[in-house]
Write an enzyme that holds these catalytic residues in place. Structure first.
Site, mmCIF file in Angstrom:
data_model
loop_
_atom_site.group_PDB
_atom_site.id
_atom_site.type_symbol
_atom_site.label_atom_id
_atom_site.label_comp_id
_atom_site.label_asym_id
_atom_site.label_seq_id
_atom_site.Cartn_x
_atom_site.Cartn_y
_atom_site.Cartn_z
ATOM 1 N N ASP A 32 0.684 -1.138 -0.075
ATOM 2 C CA ASP A 32 0.157 -0.009 -0.044
ATOM 3 C C ASP A 32 0.966 1.123 -0.110
ATOM 4 O O ASP A 32 1.906 1.259 0.704
ATOM 5 C CB ASP A 32 -0.820 0.017 1.254
ATOM 6 C CG ASP A 32 -1.927 0.960 1.045
ATOM 7 O OD1 ASP A 32 -3.145 0.457 1.089
ATOM 8 O OD2 ASP A 32 -1.741 2.150 1.201
ATOM 9 N N ASN A 89 -12.627 -3.719 3.006
ATOM 10 C CA ASN A 89 -13.753 -2.681 3.045
ATOM 11 C C ASN A 89 -14.328 -2.631 2.053
ATOM 12 O O ASN A 89 -14.078 -3.031 0.691
ATOM 13 C CB ASN A 89 -12.841 -1.206 3.057
ATOM 14 C CG ASN A 89 -11.980 -1.092 4.400
ATOM 15 O OD1 ASN A 89 -12.360 -1.379 5.662
ATOM 16 N ND2 ASN A 89 -10.875 -0.561 4.318
ATOM 17 N N GLN A 96 -14.524 2.259 1.968
ATOM 18 C CA GLN A 96 -13.687 1.735 0.641
ATOM 19 C C GLN A 96 -13.556 2.968 -0.354
ATOM 20 O O GLN A 96 -14.431 3.517 -0.681
ATOM 21 C CB GLN A 96 -14.779 0.860 -0.140
ATOM 22 C CG GLN A 96 -14.153 0.325 -1.355
ATOM 23 C CD GLN A 96 -14.877 -1.001 -1.984
ATOM 24 O OE1 GLN A 96 -15.969 -1.220 -1.614
ATOM 25 N NE2 GLN A 96 -14.412 -1.570 -2.954
ATOM 26 N N SER A 97 -12.363 3.071 -0.564
ATOM 27 C CA SER A 97 -11.858 4.299 -1.618
ATOM 28 C C SER A 97 -11.500 3.820 -3.090
ATOM 29 O O SER A 97 -11.423 4.591 -4.136
ATOM 30 C CB SER A 97 -10.727 5.066 -0.987
ATOM 31 O OG SER A 97 -9.628 4.286 -0.949
ATOM 32 N N VAL A 98 -11.006 2.406 -3.166
ATOM 33 C CA VAL A 98 -10.835 1.857 -4.614
ATOM 34 C C VAL A 98 -11.632 1.019 -4.736
ATOM 35 O O VAL A 98 -11.930 -0.060 -4.150
ATOM 36 C CB VAL A 98 -9.353 1.397 -4.693
ATOM 37 C CG1 VAL A 98 -9.200 0.908 -6.102
ATOM 38 C CG2 VAL A 98 -8.189 2.626 -4.459
ATOM 39 N N HIS A 102 -10.038 -5.638 -3.047
ATOM 40 C CA HIS A 102 -8.837 -5.877 -2.404
ATOM 41 C C HIS A 102 -8.890 -6.216 -0.916
ATOM 42 O O HIS A 102 -9.856 -5.861 -0.166
ATOM 43 C CB HIS A 102 -8.012 -4.570 -2.545
ATOM 44 C CG HIS A 102 -8.506 -3.337 -2.128
ATOM 45 N ND1 HIS A 102 -9.622 -2.835 -2.616
ATOM 46 C CD2 HIS A 102 -8.378 -2.719 -0.832
ATOM 47 C CE1 HIS A 102 -9.879 -1.688 -1.882
ATOM 48 N NE2 HIS A 102 -9.237 -1.627 -0.858
#
Ligand code: AMP
Length: 118
Positions: A32, A89, A96-98, A102
């Site tokens: 990350d 997430n 969750q941002s992407v 994952h």
């Protein structure tokens, strides 16, 4: 199979640099870029799946492989005995941002719970 607007699809395809630890025909593992723990690694499927909500029954083997791989990577980086956490997430309340599924692998230090800002 890949989404040109998706940052993780770009990493999988080698169009965006990342610190890749492992890649095979199904998944890619990389560090990350904004770690929240001493060890913070992401395990992502190579194919674009937005989130757990978009998993199909045919992805069952894939999700098992993502989790098994997170465990194997924990072993490889030497945090299997000290302990680690895996996090997926899903959606806005989880932050969750992407929107490419994952698994976060976190460890290398004592982890607080819950981790509010992951
Ligand atoms: P989430 O908030 O669960 O969707 O997690 C997305 C994670 O992807 C965050 O921890 C970000 O720091 C990480 N991330 C976003 N872009 C990149 C990138 N280009 N390389 C590595 N990690 C990334």
């Amino acid at each position: 199979m890949d989404d040109p607007n998706c940052v993780f699809c770009q990493i999988v395809a080698g169009r965006l640099p990342a610190d890749i630890l492992l890649q095979d025909q199904d998944l890619t593992v990389f560090r990350d870029h904004r770690p929240v723990a001493s060890v913070h690694i992401l395990v992502v499927p190579n194919k674009h799946i937005g989130s757990l909500n978009n998993l199909e029954p045919s992805d069952n083997d894939l999700i098992v492989k993502l989790i098994n791989t997170a465990r194997d990577v924990a072993h490889k980086v030497g945090i299997h005995k000290s302990g680690y956490r895996i996090v997926i997430n899903t959606g806005p309340n989880a932050g969750q941002s992407v929107f490419h599924l994952h698994v976060h692998l976190l460890g290398g230090e004592r982890l607080s719970f819950p981790m509010k800002f992951l």
